[in-house]
Scaffold this motif. Structure first.
Motif: not given
Length: 438
Positions: A195-204, A391-398
């Protein structure tokens, strides 16, 4: 009135204390992620990891919460402990001594197995720490800068000692979380790292939308798919096949006991997140080796097994299904369950006790595991399809989605259980006082 909501925390100091311990210990873990191992060029390492997301490095970096990318003292995360636990579970199946220790010695046996798991964690961490140290000395960034500034045995020993100490401390932190906080400490550490990487993924994602690489309509589609996927995971993780069990009436003295009806709950996803972790590790291994080799056939295999290729996803689904059955067979024992039901005077309606009951449970479990494995495979493949088709940057893998949802459900369930238990304790306390006054 039922105790629910945040406003009731003030009335439950014990729960408030547990929540405080949980957040403080997780904050300590996140703080340690930013403490680097000495002797490493952080900028060159960051450039290397920018091209290693589809390898084992990217997978382990996800489970370590970004610690491997920074080569922090928690770079190995809690994965060595999980690996040691899985190895002990597998050995319990083939080793009569470990099986006897687990079943017959009770709490003392479980403590011994826990101790063996700790020793195994230290051994695995030393081996992995040495491998990382050797690998780092051979790494260079895309610009040609060496990752290790001063290679040699002093760097190797320092890295092994630092990583081993960090993993042992993290293992202790997980045990403290389980004891003093709420939920399973090891799971919470993995959850916090993902979850710690979620804010940067949303910002990106929003940054890509502002520069025009992602349209607002596409972003809305992604959010709708995410919400639907999360709801589906919650639905399936709660899904059970309940086998009814009847207990015959027994007379002891003048009293009659038994005659109750209960059920044996069989979860749809009995194996949890272990199958996709194993499958990802196996399929990402060629790409990881290819990073350190220039052999032509190895490079071609690595290109064929990219996460967006058809071959990768077909093999991924097949391996997940295999490990779902394999791991379920290890952790679930239909023979032992049927024997316990028979000893307690129970039976499944229409099924004879003993071997027939075992066969029936085994048959039902096999059918459920098929649907559970297909569900896990679908959740794990969905992000790959979104990356390839939209063609989207999908942060969470399955795998990350399954872990996050599962741990969150377990955490909220334990909070709810604590609230309910405290409510009943309060009601029983009031009843005891009234009885005393009478």
């Amino acid at each position: 009135m039922a105790l629910s909501g945040v406003e009731n925390l003030a009335r439950l100091p014990e729960l408030k204390k547990k929540l405080l311990w949980t957040f403080v210990l997780l904050a300590v873990y996140r703080l340690g992620i930013h403490i680097p191992v000495p002797g490493v060029d952080s900028s060159a390492l960051a450039d290397f990891f920018a091209n290693a997301q589809n390898t084992l490095f990217g997978l382990f970096d996800m489970f370590s919460g970004g610690g491997l990318k920074n080569l922090s003292i928690f770079a190995l995360g809690i994965m060595p402990y999980i690996s040691a636990s899985i190895i002990l579970q597998l050995l319990t199946v083939v080793s009569p001594e470990l099986k006897r220790m687990q079943k017959e010695e009770g709490e003392a046996g479980r403590k011994k197995i826990t101790q063996y798991t700790r020793y195994g964690t230290v051994l695995i961490t030393i081996v992995q720490g040495f491998g990382i140290a050797v690998g780092l000395e051979g790494m260079t960034s895309p610009s040609g800068s060496p990752v290790v500034m001063h290679a040699g045995w002093s760097f190797k020993l320092m890295t092994i000692l630092t990583l081993t100490t960090g993993t042992v401390f993290l293992m202790w932190l997980g045990e403290q979380l389980t004891e003093k906080g709420i939920g399973n400490g090891i799971s919470l550490i993995i959850f916090a790292g993902i979850v710690a990487g979620l804010p940067s993924a949303i910002f990106n994602t929003f940054r890509l939308m502002t520069v025009g690489e992602i349209s607002l309509f596409l972003l809305l589609i992604i959010m709708a798919v995410m919400v639907a996927t999360l709801a589906f995971i919650v639905f399936m993780e709660r899904g059970q096949r309940r086998i009814p069990i009847h207990y015959a009436k027994r007379q002891m003295g003048r009293k009659m006991f038994g005659g109750q009806t209960t059920h044996l709950p069989l979860r749809i996803n009995t194996a949890g997140v272990i199958p996709p972790i194993f499958a990802s590790s196996i399929l990402m291994f060629p790409a990881t080796v290819a990073n350190f080799s220039s052999v032509e056939w190895l490079q071609s295999i690595s290109q064929m097994l990219t996460p967006t290729s058809v071959l990768y996803n077909v093999l991924y689904v097949a391996i997940i299904i295999f490990f779902c059955y394999f791991y379920t067979a290890i952790i679930f024992d239909p023979k032992g369950i049927s024997e316990n039901i028979q000893k307690q005077g129970g039976f499944i309606p229409g099924i004879r006790p003993g071997a027939k009951t075992r066969e029936y449970i085994d048959r039902v479990l096999a059918r459920i595991t098929l649907w559970g494995s297909l569900y896990v495979a679908a959740i794990c493949v969905l992000p790959m399809l979104l990356i390839a088709q939209l063609n989207v940057p999908f942060y969470f893998g399955g795998t990350a989605l399954l872990i996050v949802v599962g741990v969150a459900m377990d955490f909220m369930g334990q909070v709810e259980s604590h609230l309910i238990s405290r409510q009943y304790e309060g009601l029983m306390g009031k009843g005891a006082k009234v009885k005393g006054r009478q």
